[in-house]
Design a protein around this motif. Sequence first.
Motif, PDB file in Angstrom:
ATOM      1  N   GLY A  46     -13.197   8.108   5.458  1.00 51.02           N
ATOM      2  CA  GLY A  46     -12.865   7.185   4.385  1.00 51.02           C
ATOM      3  C   GLY A  46     -13.418   7.608   3.035  1.00 51.02           C
ATOM      4  N   ASP A  56     -13.026   0.769  12.305  1.00 56.94           N
ATOM      5  CA  ASP A  56     -11.832   0.798  11.468  1.00 56.94           C
ATOM      6  C   ASP A  56     -12.087   0.086  10.147  1.00 56.94           C
ATOM      7  OD1 ASP A  56      -9.137   1.498  11.015  1.00 56.94           O
ATOM      8  OD2 ASP A  56      -8.453  -0.484  11.648  1.00 56.94           O
ATOM      9  N   LEU A  87      -8.806  -5.142  -0.170  1.00 58.57           N
ATOM     10  CA  LEU A  87      -8.792  -4.674   1.211  1.00 58.57           C
ATOM     11  C   LEU A  87      -7.703  -5.410   1.975  1.00 58.57           C
ATOM     12  CD1 LEU A  87     -10.069  -3.036   3.518  1.00 58.57           C
ATOM     13  CD2 LEU A  87     -11.754  -4.870   3.783  1.00 58.57           C
ATOM     14  N   ALA A 100      -4.173   4.069  -2.710  1.00 60.03           N
ATOM     15  CA  ALA A 100      -5.587   4.064  -2.308  1.00 60.03           C
ATOM     16  C   ALA A 100      -6.481   4.520  -3.455  1.00 60.03           C
ATOM     17  CB  ALA A 100      -5.782   4.957  -1.092  1.00 60.03           C
ATOM     18  N   ARG A 117     -14.354   2.322   8.001  1.00 57.59           N
ATOM     19  CA  ARG A 117     -13.643   3.432   7.349  1.00 57.59           C
ATOM     20  C   ARG A 117     -12.941   2.956   6.081  1.00 57.59           C
ATOM     21  NH1 ARG A 117      -9.283   6.684  10.834  1.00 57.59           N
ATOM     22  NH2 ARG A 117      -8.328   4.604  10.819  1.00 57.59           N
ATOM     23  N   ALA A 118     -12.350   1.756   6.137  1.00 51.74           N
ATOM     24  CA  ALA A 118     -11.701   1.208   4.944  1.00 51.74           C
ATOM     25  C   ALA A 118     -12.733   0.882   3.863  1.00 51.74           C
ATOM     26  CB  ALA A 118     -10.901  -0.038   5.312  1.00 51.74           C
ATOM     27  N   ASN A 173       0.804  -1.228   0.000  1.00 48.82           N
ATOM     28  CA  ASN A 173       0.000   0.000   0.000  1.00 48.82           C
ATOM     29  C   ASN A 173       0.836   1.278   0.000  1.00 48.82           C
ATOM     30  OD1 ASN A 173       0.643   0.041   2.866  1.00 48.82           O
ATOM     31  ND2 ASN A 173      -1.154   1.352   3.149  1.00 48.82           N
ATOM     32  N   ALA A 209      -7.330  -0.441  -0.117  1.00 52.43           N
ATOM     33  CA  ALA A 209      -7.548   0.147   1.207  1.00 52.43           C
ATOM     34  C   ALA A 209      -6.855  -0.704   2.256  1.00 52.43           C
ATOM     35  CB  ALA A 209      -9.036   0.270   1.513  1.00 52.43           C
ATOM     36  N   ARG A 210      -6.646  -0.114   3.441  1.00 51.21           N
ATOM     37  CA  ARG A 210      -5.838  -0.786   4.466  1.00 51.21           C
ATOM     38  C   ARG A 210      -6.364  -0.478   5.865  1.00 51.21           C
ATOM     39  NH1 ARG A 210      -0.072  -1.319   5.614  1.00 51.21           N
ATOM     40  NH2 ARG A 210       0.032  -2.361   7.631  1.00 51.21           N
ATOM     41  N   THR A 211      -6.410  -1.489   6.710  1.00 47.78           N
ATOM     42  CA  THR A 211      -6.567  -1.274   8.149  1.00 47.78           C
ATOM     43  C   THR A 211      -5.243  -1.639   8.798  1.00 47.78           C
ATOM     44  OG1 THR A 211      -7.307  -3.516   8.706  1.00 47.78           O
ATOM     45  CG2 THR A 211      -9.005  -1.937   8.023  1.00 47.78           C
TER      46      THR A 211
END
Length: 286
Positions: free
Chosen positions: A134, A193, A205, A108, A196-197, A82, A113-115
């Motif tokens: 997000g 969280d 993801l 992104a 939001r992603a 990412n 997307a990333r957590t």
Amino acid sequence: MNAAVPFQAMAGAMPPQDLPQAQEPSAARRAGEVILDVKNISLAFGGVKALTDISFDVREHEVRAIIGPNGAGKSSMLNCINGVYQPQQGAITFRGQTFTHMNSRQVAEMGVARTFQNLALFKGMSVLDNIMTGRNLRMKSNLLLQALRVGPALREEIRHREFVERIIDFLEIQAHRKSPVGQLPYGLQKRVDLGRALAMEPQVLLLDEPMAGMNVEEKQDMCRFILDVNDEFGTTIVLIEHDMGVVMDISDRVVVLDYGKKIGDGTPQEVRSNPEVIRAYLGGEH
């Protein structure tokens, strides 16, 4: 020796019967093309090698797990994907486009997307407002118009809030939508969280230990949401997770790292019976 035993015996693993079972993949899902291709990635910090010549691919719509003992290089691998880290060697290709010194925002914008393992939420803001952050990449109005909330900016914000409300419903946190995130239990903060992603509408993801620190009931809920995101939204999932019960039950394929090197790659059944993987987790004497 039964190759399944080492993973079942690991501390903290959820019993398989407690996990929501992954549905039998459809023919379209089984035939998914490669969406993300990692080729010969090497990463070093000074004289310390974090990753050495790592290659694997991720197919569209699958759940792809990355596992390994502590310090194996799992989070470093996600950071390369990412755009947080720039590897010294190798290439990462997403839908035919090779990452070339892209930062995390650019990645992104491509649809990744990333957590993170450690929550980075705005603790004083509400659940709704945290998930709204997000949507930032999707907003066209400039910051001044967004702050004034007038004209096109207001109409745009309403559309984005409607989208976020659907995510809140999906994650079953409607009762907490106006609550400050810092007042929520840890398991619910993890859902925020994730929300939001999801608000970024990612094609891929990346989940960095989404169930770390959770109790059994919270893990069951998070497993269910991950499978639903994969099944209902068609989102490709790449996750790091230490709970082998979770990994073996919800993943389509698993790649195993140890000291920055790849030592296994395949289906959960293939990985759980790999002697090198067993040695990495339990030691050669076992």
